[in-house]
Structures are given as C-alpha cells and as structure tokens.
Design a protein around this motif. Structure first.
Motif, short mmCIF file in Angstrom:
data_model
loop_
_atom_site.label_atom_id
_atom_site.label_comp_id
_atom_site.label_asym_id
_atom_site.label_seq_id
_atom_site.Cartn_x
_atom_site.Cartn_y
_atom_site.Cartn_z
N LYS A 332 47.28 95.45 -17.28
CA LYS A 332 47.94 94.29 -16.67
C LYS A 332 46.90 93.31 -16.10
CE LYS A 332 51.50 92.03 -14.94
NZ LYS A 332 50.80 90.99 -14.16
N GLU A 333 45.89 93.82 -15.44
CA GLU A 333 44.87 92.94 -14.85
C GLU A 333 44.06 92.23 -15.94
OE1 GLU A 333 42.57 95.32 -12.24
OE2 GLU A 333 44.10 95.37 -10.66
N MET A 334 43.79 92.91 -17.04
CA MET A 334 43.05 92.27 -18.13
C MET A 334 43.86 91.17 -18.78
SD MET A 334 41.15 95.57 -19.88
CE MET A 334 40.29 94.57 -21.08
N VAL A 335 45.17 91.39 -18.95
CA VAL A 335 46.04 90.34 -19.51
C VAL A 335 46.10 89.15 -18.58
CG1 VAL A 335 48.42 89.80 -20.12
CG2 VAL A 335 47.40 91.92 -20.92
N ASP A 336 46.26 89.41 -17.28
CA ASP A 336 46.30 88.30 -16.31
C ASP A 336 44.99 87.53 -16.30
OD1 ASP A 336 48.84 89.09 -15.70
OD2 ASP A 336 48.27 90.17 -13.87
N GLU A 337 43.88 88.25 -16.38
CA GLU A 337 42.57 87.60 -16.39
C GLU A 337 42.41 86.73 -17.63
OE1 GLU A 337 38.76 86.78 -14.79
OE2 GLU A 337 40.48 87.85 -13.91
N ALA A 338 42.87 87.24 -18.77
CA ALA A 338 42.76 86.46 -20.00
C ALA A 338 43.63 85.22 -19.96
CB ALA A 338 43.15 87.34 -21.19
N GLN A 339 44.83 85.34 -19.42
CA GLN A 339 45.71 84.17 -19.31
C GLN A 339 45.12 83.13 -18.38
OE1 GLN A 339 49.48 86.05 -18.20
NE2 GLN A 339 50.28 85.56 -20.22
N ALA A 340 44.53 83.57 -17.28
CA ALA A 340 43.92 82.61 -16.36
C ALA A 340 42.72 81.92 -17.00
CB ALA A 340 43.48 83.35 -15.09
N ALA A 341 41.95 82.66 -17.79
CA ALA A 341 40.80 82.06 -18.47
C ALA A 341 41.25 81.04 -19.51
CB ALA A 341 39.96 83.15 -19.12
N VAL A 342 42.32 81.34 -20.24
CA VAL A 342 42.84 80.40 -21.24
C VAL A 342 43.36 79.15 -20.56
CG1 VAL A 342 44.64 80.05 -22.96
CG2 VAL A 342 43.32 82.17 -22.95
N ALA A 343 44.09 79.33 -19.45
CA ALA A 343 44.63 78.17 -18.74
C ALA A 343 43.52 77.29 -18.18
CB ALA A 343 45.55 78.64 -17.62
N ALA A 344 42.44 77.92 -17.70
CA ALA A 344 41.34 77.14 -17.14
C ALA A 344 40.56 76.41 -18.22
CB ALA A 344 40.40 78.06 -16.36
N ALA A 345 40.49 77.02 -19.40
CA ALA A 345 39.73 76.40 -20.49
C ALA A 345 40.51 75.36 -21.25
CB ALA A 345 39.23 77.48 -21.45
N ALA A 346 41.85 75.37 -21.16
CA ALA A 346 42.67 74.43 -21.92
C ALA A 346 42.48 73.00 -21.38
CB ALA A 346 44.15 74.82 -21.82
N PRO A 347 42.22 72.02 -22.25
CA PRO A 347 42.02 70.64 -21.79
C PRO A 347 43.33 70.04 -21.27
CG PRO A 347 42.08 70.73 -24.18
CD PRO A 347 42.08 72.15 -23.71
N ARG A 348 43.23 69.34 -20.17
CA ARG A 348 44.42 68.70 -19.63
C ARG A 348 44.78 67.47 -20.45
NH1 ARG A 348 43.68 68.74 -13.02
NH2 ARG A 348 43.57 71.03 -12.81
N PRO A 349 46.06 67.26 -20.72
CA PRO A 349 46.45 66.09 -21.51
C PRO A 349 46.14 64.79 -20.78
CG PRO A 349 48.38 67.17 -20.58
CD PRO A 349 47.22 68.06 -20.30
N SER A 350 45.52 63.87 -21.48
CA SER A 350 45.21 62.56 -20.90
C SER A 350 46.41 61.63 -21.04
CB SER A 350 44.00 61.95 -21.60
OG SER A 350 44.28 61.74 -22.97
N LEU A 351 46.40 60.57 -20.23
CA LEU A 351 47.52 59.62 -20.27
C LEU A 351 47.61 58.92 -21.61
CD1 LEU A 351 47.18 58.06 -16.71
CD2 LEU A 351 48.69 59.90 -17.47
N SER A 352 46.46 58.80 -22.31
CA SER A 352 46.48 58.09 -23.59
C SER A 352 47.08 58.92 -24.70
CB SER A 352 45.05 57.69 -23.96
OG SER A 352 44.24 58.85 -24.08
N THR A 353 47.22 60.25 -24.51
CA THR A 353 47.76 61.12 -25.56
C THR A 353 49.12 61.69 -25.20
OG1 THR A 353 46.60 63.02 -24.64
CG2 THR A 353 45.44 61.75 -26.33
N THR A 354 49.66 61.30 -24.06
CA THR A 354 50.94 61.82 -23.61
C THR A 354 51.88 60.67 -23.26
OG1 THR A 354 49.80 63.73 -22.66
CG2 THR A 354 52.07 63.37 -21.97
N CYS A 355 53.13 60.78 -23.69
CA CYS A 355 54.13 59.75 -23.38
C CYS A 355 54.57 59.91 -21.92
CB CYS A 355 55.34 59.87 -24.31
SG CYS A 355 54.97 59.45 -26.03
N MET A 356 54.20 58.93 -21.08
CA MET A 356 54.56 58.93 -19.67
C MET A 356 54.93 57.52 -19.24
SD MET A 356 51.72 61.43 -17.93
CE MET A 356 52.56 61.28 -16.36
#
Length: 410
Positions: A332-356
């Motif tokens: 469970k801890e390894m899965v949580d750690e992996a999910q947190a690492a993926v979330a931290a590494a994922a690029p945040r969507p910029s305003l120019s690529t997202t409809c807002m």
C-alpha cells in the motif's frame, strides 16, 4: 490478477495499472545497460567475459544494502541456497539433497537467530577460478568480510565447509567456529584410542583436543562428529530423545556435548531465511534467467526489511505485525508513493492549452466583444468573457451559458 469474472474480480491491481502496462514493463525489464551488455557478449569465451553482467548492477546494490543496514548478533551461519530454475545456462546446478534440486546456487551468510541475509554471492560453476584451499575454504573467507563484519563472531557451518585449516584461519581473525566434520578431512585426528564402541548407547560421547580445536563424537540415532574452536567438551547439559527400552518407547534425557547443542540451535540461519522467502515469494514464471534473480533480489530485500522492522518493534517494546500484514502495508505504501511521484511529475496544464473562461481586461468593463454563439443565432450581444484556448468571445452569465454551448458542439 486482472480477470473480472468471479472469483477473480480483484480491484487490485486493476484499479492502479492495466494488464498491458504491466506486461510492457515486465517485457522491458533489464538490470544492466543494453549497450554495455552487447560489448560484454562480444568477449564470450575470453577471460574478460562476465557471466553475471546482466544482473551485476542490482546484484551489487543488494549486497551492499544487506551489508550496510544491519550488524548481526554474535551467532552467524553459512550455507547454500538454491534459487529454483530449469533454464539452460552454464552455471545452473543440481543438488540432490536440497528441496529445490535444480537452480542457481548461492552461498549465503545469515544471522542465526533472525535469518537476516547479511552477505551472499552467486556460484558460477567450475569455470570460476578457485585458488588456495578449495571452494569450501574460499567461499567462507569471501563471505566473512572482516572489514565490515568485524571480529568476535561465532560461525556455524556444515561438513562441506568444516576443516581444521579453515578454523585455524578464522581463529587468526579472532572468529570462533563450530561445525560437523568429515573424518576424511586433512588434519582430522587419526587415532582410534578414544573412539566410540561399535554398540554405543544413545548419548555416549568421546572427545579430544588438537591445538586449539575440539573434536567430539556423539551417539544419537547415528554417530555425529563435530569440530569446534570455542566450546568446552561437556558441561552437563542434556536433551530429550525418544529411546526404546524393554520394548517400549519413551522420552528420556540424554547427555549432549556443548558443541552439538549450539550447532543444532544456531546452524539454521540460512534455512530460516529460505523459509521466510518461500512463504510469500514474488517469483513468477519467466524464460529469462536474469529475471529469476530479479525476483529473488526483491524477496531478499522484503524479508530483510521485515526482519529490521520486527527487531525495531521489539526494541520499542511493541508487538510486531505479522509477515503477511507487513507485506500488505508495504504494498500500500509503495503504491501511494508511486502515485504521489506521478502526480508531482505530471506537468500542470497551462492556460494556453486548456479551455477556461477569462476576461479581456483586468475587469469586466475594460473591453467587450461580440459573442460568437449569439452572432450565429442572429443576436449581437457583447461580452467581456472569452475562451483562453479558443480565443473567441463567449457569453457566460446566470441566464445564458454560451461558453458551455460552444464547447459542446465542437
């Protein structure tokens, strides 16, 4: 694990990883640099060729981690371990007396009480150069890394390793040893003066000393011969055995030499480690020999981690969790750690690529343009709101949501 029909409809691991992703990762698993491995393959048949190159990086890391994270207690043992495999490769071994008869042979040093795997190496077969006193001597001296392990230990080995020459060499490094011994070993006393009689009773013993070594013969169901550089011959201890007297079987206390008593108590360190690995092994089927070692290295890491966790809990006066529960929490801890690492590494969507929805200016009254949806419907309505990605003016009020209508029809 990924089937959806009863009774296999598990939520894990399906909810975290698809089967195709797992298989793609597994098929791509390599433990060394592929280009460097190709260069090593070109050296096949020469002295520079490394038979274990495919596992060398992880192999070295695991051994280093085992050495550096734990200091064994005084009693340690050395024995062989078999990693099951029927792969057609040159250093696969057959051992008749082992439960796992076919596989890769490892020489392992483990702590006797906890079963912690402190050091090991993979036996590469007769092609590996063995110098000096032979394999039994060199394997012990290689595993006994005195620079890291230190001195003052009591080592227990079986009759494959035990020899007077080895025990004398260990004594020069301030390490005592005890083990069963073959009477054909060089240096074993040849005298028959103090030998056991042919019809010795259970519990009879004989001993003699040569230099600093004690040689003991003891009658159990059969004659047992032990050599030790640390024990007294006999201090009055006894052990329970079933003995037949007058046609009846009953338990009886019989005398036991100190060396044999401690040998039976402390020789099973490697066997204890093997049992803990087999309880919940991660090993799966594979046609690649280096992946078999990958599975085994993971098993060693997990079992050693559990031993450290258990000893830490006992030291704090707590009741440690079971081995199975430890693995579940670890997963469970390894899965949580992996999910947190993926979330931290994922690029945040910029305003120019997202409809807002955005304002043209700093406020709602700075600038207005005609809404494209209203214009298509024959109305000319100006709005300060526009889409940050599409760059078109769109109404976005409590009575009309052209922003939503525009993107739904796209």
């Amino acid at each position: 694990m990924w089937r959806r029909e009863w009774p296999y409809n598990f939520t894990f691991p399906r909810s975290y990883m698809t089967r195709d992703t797992f298989e793609a990762m597994f098929w791509s698993l390599h433990l060394c640099d592929i280009k460097e491995d190709e260069e090593n393959q070109k050296k096949k048949g020469t002295p520079e060729y490394d038979r274990l190159f495919k596992i060398k990086p992880l192999y070295s890391q695991i051994v280093t981690a085992c050495n550096s994270l734990f200091q064994p207690c005084r009693e340690i043992s050395i024995d062989e371990r078999m990693v099951a495999s029927k792969a057609r490769i040159g250093f696969r071994q057959f051992m008749r007396d082992k439960p796992t008869k076919f596989g890769y042979k490892l020489f392992v040093l483990a702590e006797s009480c906890s079963g912690y795997t402190w050091n090991f190496f993979v036996y590469q077969g007769k092609s590996a150069n063995v110098q000096g006193e032979g394999l039994s001597f060199t394997s012990v001296m290689d595993l006994m890394n005195f620079a890291l392990l230190g001195k003052g230990y009591h080592l227990y080995v079986d009759n494959f390793y035990t020899s007077p020459a080895l025990f004398q060499q260990l004594a020069t490094n301030h390490t005592a040893a005890c083990g069963t011994i073959r009477q054909t070993r060089i240096g074993f006393p040849k005298t028959k003066v103090n030998d056991l009689p042919k019809k010795a009773e259970r519990g009879d013993m004989r001993w003699l000393r040569k230099d600093n070594l004690l040689f003991v013969k003891w009658k159990d169901t059969k004659e047992v011969t032990v050599c030790s550089s640390v024990h007294k011959a006999y201090s009055g201890d006894s052990t329970r055995r079933r003995v037949k007297e007058d046609g009846q079987w009953h338990n009886k206390n019989i005398p036991v030499p100190d060396a044999i008593r401690d040998y039976n108590r402390y020789m099973g360190g490697v066997d204890l480690s093997d049992a803990m690995i087999q309880y919940y092994s991660v090993r799966g089927k594979t046609m690649r020999w280096y992946r078999t070692f990958f599975y085994h290295f993971v098993d060693i890491a997990v079992v050693n981690s559990y031993i450290l966790f258990k000893l830490s809990a006992i030291g704090r006066g707590e009741t440690p969790m079971s081995h199975k529960r430890f693995r579940e929490v670890l997963m469970k801890e390894m899965v949580d750690e992996a999910q947190a690492a993926v979330a931290a590494a994922a690029p945040r969507p910029s305003l120019s690529t997202t409809c807002m929805p955005m304002y043209f200016g700093q406020t709602a009254t700075d600038q207005r343009r005609v809404c494209v949806v209203c214009k298509d419907q024959g109305r000319k309505v100006k709005t300060p709101v526009y889409c940050s990605k599409c760059d078109v003016a769109l109404c976005f009020t409590s009575s009309r949501n052209c922003f939503k209508d525009y993107h739904l029809r796209m």
